[in-house]
Design a protein around this motif. Structure first.
Motif, mmCIF file in Angstrom:
data_model
loop_
_atom_site.group_PDB
_atom_site.id
_atom_site.type_symbol
_atom_site.label_atom_id
_atom_site.label_comp_id
_atom_site.label_asym_id
_atom_site.label_seq_id
_atom_site.Cartn_x
_atom_site.Cartn_y
_atom_site.Cartn_z
ATOM 1 N N LYS A 153 0.826 -1.212 0.000
ATOM 2 C CA LYS A 153 0.000 0.000 0.000
ATOM 3 C C LYS A 153 0.863 1.265 0.000
ATOM 4 N N TYR A 154 1.954 1.249 0.755
ATOM 5 C CA TYR A 154 2.781 2.458 0.905
ATOM 6 C C TYR A 154 4.108 2.377 0.138
ATOM 7 N N HIS A 155 4.288 1.360 -0.681
ATOM 8 C CA HIS A 155 5.523 1.176 -1.467
ATOM 9 C C HIS A 155 6.755 1.160 -0.579
ATOM 10 N N LEU A 156 6.731 0.323 0.443
ATOM 11 C CA LEU A 156 7.859 0.203 1.368
ATOM 12 C C LEU A 156 8.576 -1.121 1.136
ATOM 13 N N GLN A 157 9.872 -1.123 1.417
ATOM 14 C CA GLN A 157 10.647 -2.361 1.379
ATOM 15 C C GLN A 157 10.482 -3.083 2.719
ATOM 16 N N VAL A 158 10.529 -4.405 2.686
ATOM 17 C CA VAL A 158 10.475 -5.173 3.939
ATOM 18 C C VAL A 158 11.729 -6.020 4.064
ATOM 19 N N LEU A 159 12.482 -5.744 5.123
ATOM 20 C CA LEU A 159 13.694 -6.504 5.439
ATOM 21 C C LEU A 159 13.439 -7.199 6.772
ATOM 22 N N TYR A 160 13.397 -8.530 6.755
ATOM 23 C CA TYR A 160 13.174 -9.257 8.007
ATOM 24 C C TYR A 160 14.486 -9.568 8.698
ATOM 25 N N ASP A 161 14.536 -9.320 10.003
ATOM 26 C CA ASP A 161 15.614 -9.837 10.835
ATOM 27 C C ASP A 161 15.156 -11.225 11.270
ATOM 28 N N ALA A 162 15.692 -12.233 10.567
ATOM 29 C CA ALA A 162 15.332 -13.627 10.842
ATOM 30 C C ALA A 162 16.477 -14.319 11.576
ATOM 31 N N ALA A 163 17.240 -13.520 12.345
ATOM 32 C CA ALA A 163 18.412 -14.044 13.059
ATOM 33 C C ALA A 163 18.087 -15.309 13.856
ATOM 34 N N ILE A 175 10.563 -19.293 5.887
ATOM 35 C CA ILE A 175 10.419 -17.955 6.479
ATOM 36 C C ILE A 175 11.148 -16.900 5.638
ATOM 37 N N GLY A 176 12.234 -17.301 4.974
ATOM 38 C CA GLY A 176 12.997 -16.344 4.169
ATOM 39 C C GLY A 176 12.327 -15.950 2.865
ATOM 40 N N SER A 177 11.170 -16.561 2.570
ATOM 41 C CA SER A 177 10.505 -16.230 1.305
ATOM 42 C C SER A 177 9.576 -15.022 1.439
ATOM 43 N N PHE A 178 9.442 -14.493 2.653
ATOM 44 C CA PHE A 178 8.564 -13.329 2.853
ATOM 45 C C PHE A 178 9.379 -12.039 2.779
ATOM 46 N N GLY A 179 8.743 -10.969 2.350
ATOM 47 C CA GLY A 179 9.422 -9.675 2.264
ATOM 48 C C GLY A 179 10.421 -9.641 1.123
ATOM 49 N N ASP A 180 11.225 -8.569 1.086
ATOM 50 C CA ASP A 180 12.210 -8.399 0.009
ATOM 51 C C ASP A 180 13.519 -9.102 0.334
ATOM 52 N N ALA A 181 13.848 -9.171 1.626
ATOM 53 C CA ALA A 181 15.084 -9.851 2.037
ATOM 54 C C ALA A 181 14.941 -10.264 3.499
ATOM 55 N N SER A 182 15.688 -11.307 3.877
ATOM 56 C CA SER A 182 15.719 -11.763 5.272
ATOM 57 C C SER A 182 17.153 -12.037 5.660
ATOM 58 N N MET A 183 17.463 -11.719 6.929
ATOM 59 C CA MET A 183 18.811 -11.953 7.435
ATOM 60 C C MET A 183 18.779 -13.062 8.489
#
Ligand code: PLP
Length: 377
Positions: A153-163, A175-183
């Protein structure tokens, strides 16, 4: 009532997975004879394939640690201005934003799962917001659907901290398949490790290509440098250790599951102790066993319990206290005020991580639970 004995040796929060030294030696012989100790050698390349396979990730890069991986991800996703995140996490989460010149904006968390409260994210969006950095804290997945809806909706990037979330799946999806990137952090205290290390998973191959360049000083070739990079390479010795540890992860997760079950069975009837909420349809990885202590109902505060356990040689940890929003470097931000973060503020006073690893004796777990319940007033 019989006197409860203290443990002979300190019981620490966890123990790292350690592969057989003879197997390590065999792999290191290959490294030695190759004369290549780092710079994306054959061990690092092989580990990248193996970790990609384990995590079911199409675009994955390995790093020397999770923090540098998070910082590289901020660059890859071109985050700037303000990024909305959670205060209930390890220091590396907001620090990575700050190191990239980005202002962390703290959003409160959900009282049941302790992950970012997706219903409060939109309140924090301004014209400077470029992304959201939620944390799958204790391996519990965030509300990934709702976060995705807001991001679109707001054109934001999503970076997950999946530490904490290595190997976690939601509805059969990694879990790493959600958002634009996961760490993922591959630190020795995490469930899967390369001693120190990190991994990023990306939504597409262009992002991975850029991350691979950024972890190697931004070099495209010997002569062509695209942009200011950093040094985030995983070396061959650690990659070799990582190949062996990876083979141990599935049984470690299963062994932890059984130990968490034991803890829960021992403690579930105790008034004043509750557990972190579970999300439906999740393959869990059991990185921590966390309880919440209500000082009113238990008769003692979490801090008292934490100190009392030490007298019995049990070293629990108060993850995550204090909140990142209370650190000196962030406490004056408007979003860091406790009035903005009532749920996180209460949780930070109540949480206690108890010792957990897959080789713990069940009898030790029973004994820790006996000590704990004997503390109730
Ligand atoms: C461990 C951890 C990190 C940092 O990872 P390192 O590999 O130690 O740099 C980041 N975020 C969270 C939530 C962590 O627990």
């Amino acid at each position: 009532m019989k006197e409860l004995k203290s443990f002979d040796k300190p019981v620490l929060i966890t123990k790292p997975l350690l592969p057989d030294l003879n197997e390590v030696r065999l792999l290191l012989e290959n490294v030695w004879s190759s004369n290549q100790l780092t710079n994306n050698g054959s061990m690092a390349q092989l580990l990248e394939q193996e970790v990609s396979r384990y995590l079911n990730a199409s675009h994955l890069s390995l790093f020397s640690n999770g923090t540098i991986a998070l910082q590289v991800a901020c660059k890859v996703l071109r985050l700037s201005g303000e990024v909305i995140t959670t205060p209930f996490t390890f220091a590396a989460t907001p620090h990575s934003l700050a190191w990239c010149g980005i202002k962390p904006v703290f959003c409160d968390i959900d009282d049941d799962t302790l992950t970012i409260d997706a219903s409060k994210i939109e309140n924090h969006i301004t014209d400077r917001t470029t992304g959201i950095l939620p944390v799958h804290v204790y391996g519990t997945p965030c509300n990934v659907q709702e976060i995705q809806r807001i991001a679109e909706k707001y054109h934001l990037q999503v970076l997950y901290d999946a530490a904490h979330a290595f190997g976690v799946e939601v509805g059969g999806k990694p879990i790493g398949s959600f958002g634009d990137a996961s760490m993922f952090s591959l630190h020795a205290t995490k469930i899967y490790h390369t001693i120190e290390g990190g991994a990023l998973t990306f939504a597409n191959k262009h992002m991975k290509e850029r991350a691979d360049r950024l972890r190697n000083f931004g070099l495209l070739s010997e002569e062509s440098v695209m942009e200011p990079g950093t040094n985030g390479k995983l070396n061959e010795v650690q990659a070799a250790v990582g190949l062996l540890v990876l083979k141990m992860v599935d049984s470690e997760i299963e062994n932890r599951r059984l130990r968490v079950e034991r803890y829960v069975n021992n403690l579930k009837e105790t008034d004043g102790i509750r557990f972190i909420g579970k999300v439906e349809g999740v393959r869990q990885n059991y990185p921590y066993f966390v309880i919440r202590i209500s000082s009113q109902r238990f008769g003692r505060s979490r801090n008292e319990v934490y100190e009392e356990l030490k007298k019995f040689n049990v070293f629990a940890r108060r993850y995550f206290y204090p909140l990142c929003s209370n650190f000196k470097c962030y406490k004056d931000l408007p979003s860091a005020q406790p009035e903005n973060l009532p749920v996180a503020t209460a949780a930070a006073e109540e949480v206690l991580s108890l010792p957990l690893h897959g080789r713990m004796d069940m009898a030790d777990i029973d004994h820790i639970c006996d000590i704990l319940t004997s503390l109730k007033k």
